[in-house]
Design a protein around this motif. Structure first.
Motif, PDB file in Angstrom:
ATOM      1  N   ARG A   1      34.542  51.637  32.090  1.00 64.07           N
ATOM      2  CA  ARG A   1      35.171  50.330  31.868  1.00 64.07           C
ATOM      3  C   ARG A   1      36.501  50.228  32.622  1.00 64.07           C
ATOM      4  NH1 ARG A   1      35.384  49.551  25.610  1.00 64.07           N
ATOM      5  NH2 ARG A   1      35.733  47.351  26.137  1.00 64.07           N
ATOM      6  N   PRO A   2      36.456  50.365  33.958  1.00 64.65           N
ATOM      7  CA  PRO A   2      37.680  50.363  34.759  1.00 64.65           C
ATOM      8  C   PRO A   2      38.125  48.945  35.121  1.00 64.65           C
ATOM      9  CG  PRO A   2      35.812  50.687  36.181  1.00 64.65           C
ATOM     10  CD  PRO A   2      35.260  50.557  34.778  1.00 64.65           C
ATOM     11  N   ASP A   3      39.200  48.853  35.889  1.00 72.64           N
ATOM     12  CA  ASP A   3      39.589  47.587  36.501  1.00 72.64           C
ATOM     13  C   ASP A   3      38.751  47.323  37.743  1.00 72.64           C
ATOM     14  OD1 ASP A   3      41.587  47.042  34.650  1.00 72.64           O
ATOM     15  OD2 ASP A   3      43.154  48.018  35.822  1.00 72.64           O
ATOM     16  N   SER A   4      38.412  48.387  38.465  1.00 70.15           N
ATOM     17  CA  SER A   4      37.584  48.239  39.659  1.00 70.15           C
ATOM     18  C   SER A   4      36.773  49.503  39.895  1.00 70.15           C
ATOM     19  CB  SER A   4      38.444  47.934  40.896  1.00 70.15           C
ATOM     20  OG  SER A   4      39.263  49.036  41.216  1.00 70.15           O
ATOM     21  N   ALA A   5      35.634  49.320  40.566  1.00 68.33           N
ATOM     22  CA  ALA A   5      34.769  50.434  40.950  1.00 68.33           C
ATOM     23  C   ALA A   5      34.187  50.089  42.313  1.00 68.33           C
ATOM     24  CB  ALA A   5      33.658  50.642  39.926  1.00 68.33           C
ATOM     25  N   GLU A   6      34.239  51.034  43.252  1.00 71.98           N
ATOM     26  CA  GLU A   6      33.795  50.691  44.593  1.00 71.98           C
ATOM     27  C   GLU A   6      33.033  51.828  45.251  1.00 71.98           C
ATOM     28  OE1 GLU A   6      37.320  51.546  47.696  1.00 71.98           O
ATOM     29  OE2 GLU A   6      37.871  50.100  46.132  1.00 71.98           O
ATOM     30  N   LEU A   7      32.124  51.442  46.146  1.00 72.62           N
ATOM     31  CA  LEU A   7      31.447  52.358  47.058  1.00 72.62           C
ATOM     32  C   LEU A   7      32.031  52.102  48.432  1.00 72.62           C
ATOM     33  CD1 LEU A   7      29.190  54.328  48.028  1.00 72.62           C
ATOM     34  CD2 LEU A   7      27.682  52.323  48.161  1.00 72.62           C
TER      35      LEU A   7
ATOM     36  N   TRP B   1      32.828  46.395  42.246  1.00 78.36           N
ATOM     37  CA  TRP B   1      32.885  45.635  41.001  1.00 78.36           C
ATOM     38  C   TRP B   1      34.348  45.510  40.610  1.00 78.36           C
ATOM     39  CZ3 TRP B   1      35.017  46.173  36.184  1.00 78.36           C
ATOM     40  CH2 TRP B   1      34.647  45.195  35.245  1.00 78.36           C
ATOM     41  N   ALA B   2      34.786  44.272  40.298  1.00 81.52           N
ATOM     42  CA  ALA B   2      36.176  44.041  39.914  1.00 81.52           C
ATOM     43  C   ALA B   2      36.220  43.274  38.604  1.00 81.52           C
ATOM     44  CB  ALA B   2      36.910  43.263  41.004  1.00 81.52           C
ATOM     45  N   SER B   3      37.080  43.708  37.711  1.00 79.45           N
ATOM     46  CA  SER B   3      37.242  43.077  36.403  1.00 79.45           C
ATOM     47  C   SER B   3      37.985  41.756  36.538  1.00 79.45           C
ATOM     48  CB  SER B   3      38.014  44.018  35.477  1.00 79.45           C
ATOM     49  OG  SER B   3      38.464  43.333  34.329  1.00 79.45           O
ATOM     50  N   ASP B   4      37.460  40.716  35.904  1.00 77.55           N
ATOM     51  CA  ASP B   4      38.163  39.432  35.881  1.00 77.55           C
ATOM     52  C   ASP B   4      39.442  39.511  35.055  1.00 77.55           C
ATOM     53  OD1 ASP B   4      36.263  38.253  37.481  1.00 77.55           O
ATOM     54  OD2 ASP B   4      35.159  37.330  35.823  1.00 77.55           O
ATOM     55  N   LYS B   5      39.556  40.535  34.203  1.00 81.41           N
ATOM     56  CA  LYS B   5      40.767  40.688  33.405  1.00 81.41           C
ATOM     57  C   LYS B   5      41.922  41.260  34.218  1.00 81.41           C
ATOM     58  CE  LYS B   5      38.709  41.146  28.805  1.00 81.41           C
ATOM     59  NZ  LYS B   5      38.673  41.966  27.571  1.00 81.41           N
ATOM     60  N   ALA B   6      41.585  41.974  35.302  1.00 81.82           N
ATOM     61  CA  ALA B   6      42.619  42.593  36.122  1.00 81.82           C
ATOM     62  C   ALA B   6      42.856  41.846  37.421  1.00 81.82           C
ATOM     63  CB  ALA B   6      42.251  44.045  36.429  1.00 81.82           C
ATOM     64  N   TYR B   7      41.824  41.184  37.940  1.00 87.56           N
ATOM     65  CA  TYR B   7      41.907  40.521  39.231  1.00 87.56           C
ATOM     66  C   TYR B   7      41.469  39.074  39.101  1.00 87.56           C
ATOM     67  CZ  TYR B   7      41.895  45.387  40.709  1.00 87.56           C
ATOM     68  OH  TYR B   7      42.197  46.712  40.847  1.00 87.56           O
ATOM     69  N   ALA B   8      42.285  38.169  39.583  1.00 85.26           N
ATOM     70  CA  ALA B   8      41.887  36.763  39.580  1.00 85.26           C
ATOM     71  C   ALA B   8      40.688  36.592  40.505  1.00 85.26           C
ATOM     72  CB  ALA B   8      43.043  35.898  40.060  1.00 85.26           C
ATOM     73  N   PRO B   9      39.622  35.914  40.047  1.00 84.64           N
ATOM     74  CA  PRO B   9      38.458  35.707  40.916  1.00 84.64           C
ATOM     75  C   PRO B   9      38.872  35.070  42.242  1.00 84.64           C
ATOM     76  CG  PRO B   9      37.967  35.023  38.671  1.00 84.64           C
ATOM     77  CD  PRO B   9      39.448  35.312  38.727  1.00 84.64           C
ATOM     78  N   SER B  10      38.433  35.671  43.336  1.00 87.11           N
ATOM     79  CA  SER B  10      38.807  35.177  44.664  1.00 87.11           C
ATOM     80  C   SER B  10      37.672  34.338  45.246  1.00 87.11           C
ATOM     81  CB  SER B  10      39.119  36.351  45.593  1.00 87.11           C
ATOM     82  OG  SER B  10      38.000  37.200  45.697  1.00 87.11           O
ATOM     83  N   PRO B  11      37.981  33.473  46.189  1.00 87.54           N
ATOM     84  CA  PRO B  11      36.925  32.661  46.808  1.00 87.54           C
ATOM     85  C   PRO B  11      35.868  33.550  47.459  1.00 87.54           C
ATOM     86  CG  PRO B  11      39.109  31.871  47.428  1.00 87.54           C
ATOM     87  CD  PRO B  11      39.309  33.180  46.738  1.00 87.54           C
TER      88      PRO B  11
END
Length: 271
Positions: free
Chosen positions: A153-159, A182-192
């Motif tokens: 349950r992180p703020d982000s997870a990436e390959l 994968w980026a959490s909407d709680k930590a990162y504002a959804p980007s275009p």
């Protein structure tokens, strides 16, 4: 199952999966089930191969030892790994594990897992992959990434690959861009949404997948975000609010292999 070298850019180097989040204090007893679930999930990629997790020796003269197979022993191992001399980071474990056959062949590089978790400061889990790691097609890789995301349950997870990350340096402001993120909407504002990515909602966040799995395409995403003025960077609080993540996967994942250009030939290749 396809190996990492068959799935990612043939010119890429040093693929890795990393999960990170802001402060979240967790004890060894709380961390042990997450570590066990993580190591079990990674071994599941090997499909019956004689792969085993070992704890990396802290002294070059020592032999590696098997990762404990039960929660109480794993809890003790994690408790012993907390470095109490690190000041603000004294509540963070620092543990390094690797996958190999039993007995391990220490003359070659292995898939490894680095844990720096449990702290009220920054937390990271990094899985460094070998070129022959059984990553699978994009949809299979996404399932691995999302399973690890659900565990931690992180703020982000990436390959990502080290080669792409290095090539992106100097291409504009720091942004969360990867082969898959994968980026959490709680930590990162959804980007275009940008043309070079697919975006799949998942839990309280979004899975961003590069449409072309090459280092060059990922670097181009950095540049595109920079030109648009979009910043995928977190204004992190001192304490994380963990995102909610449901079981299962996005429905669109079933079509991912046909929507992404991947593999050494640059076209979809199924197992």
């Amino acid at each position: 199952m396809k190996r990492a070298r068959e799935v990612l850019d043939p010119d890429s180097r040093k693929p890795f999966i990393t999960l990170s989040w802001a402060g979240r204090n967790e004890s060894a007893a709380e961390l042990a089930p997450r570590v066990e679930a993580t190591t079990d999930r990674v071994l599941a990629q090997y499909k019956g191969s004689p792969a085993v997790w070992f704890q990396s020796p802290t002294d070059l003269g020592q032999d590696p030892v098997h990762l404990p197979g039960d929660i109480p022993a794993l809890t003790d191992l994690l408790e012993d790994s907390f470095d109490r001399t690190l000041g603000d980071y004294s509540s963070r474990t620092s543990l390094s594990l690797f996958v190999d056959e039993d007995p391990p062949k220490l003359d070659r590089t292995s898939t490894s897992l680095s844990l720096a978790v449990g702290s009220g400061e920054r937390n990271t889990v990094t899985l460094r992959l070998t070129e022959d790691f059984p990553l699978g097609s994009p949809s299979q890789a996404a399932r691995l990434l999302l399973d690890l995301t659900r565990i931690w349950r992180p703020d982000s997870a990436e390959l990502m690959t080290i080669s792409a990350a290095r090539a992106a340096l100097g291409k504009g402001p720091y942004n969360h861009v990867a082969y898959m993120l994968w980026a959490s909407d709680k930590a990162y504002a959804p980007s275009p949404e940008i043309e070079g990515e697919l975006v799949l909602p998942y839990g309280e966040g979004r899975l961003h997948v590069a449409r072309e799995w090459t280092d060059q395409a990922v670097v181009a995403l950095f540049e595109e975000l920079g030109r648009s003025g979009t910043h995928r960077a977190s204004a992190e609080s001192n304490l994380q609010e963990p995102p909610h993540l449901k079981e299962g996967y996005p429905d669109q994942l079933t079509d991912l292999d046909s929507l992404v250009s991947w593999g050494s030939s640059g076209t979809p290749r199924l197992d």
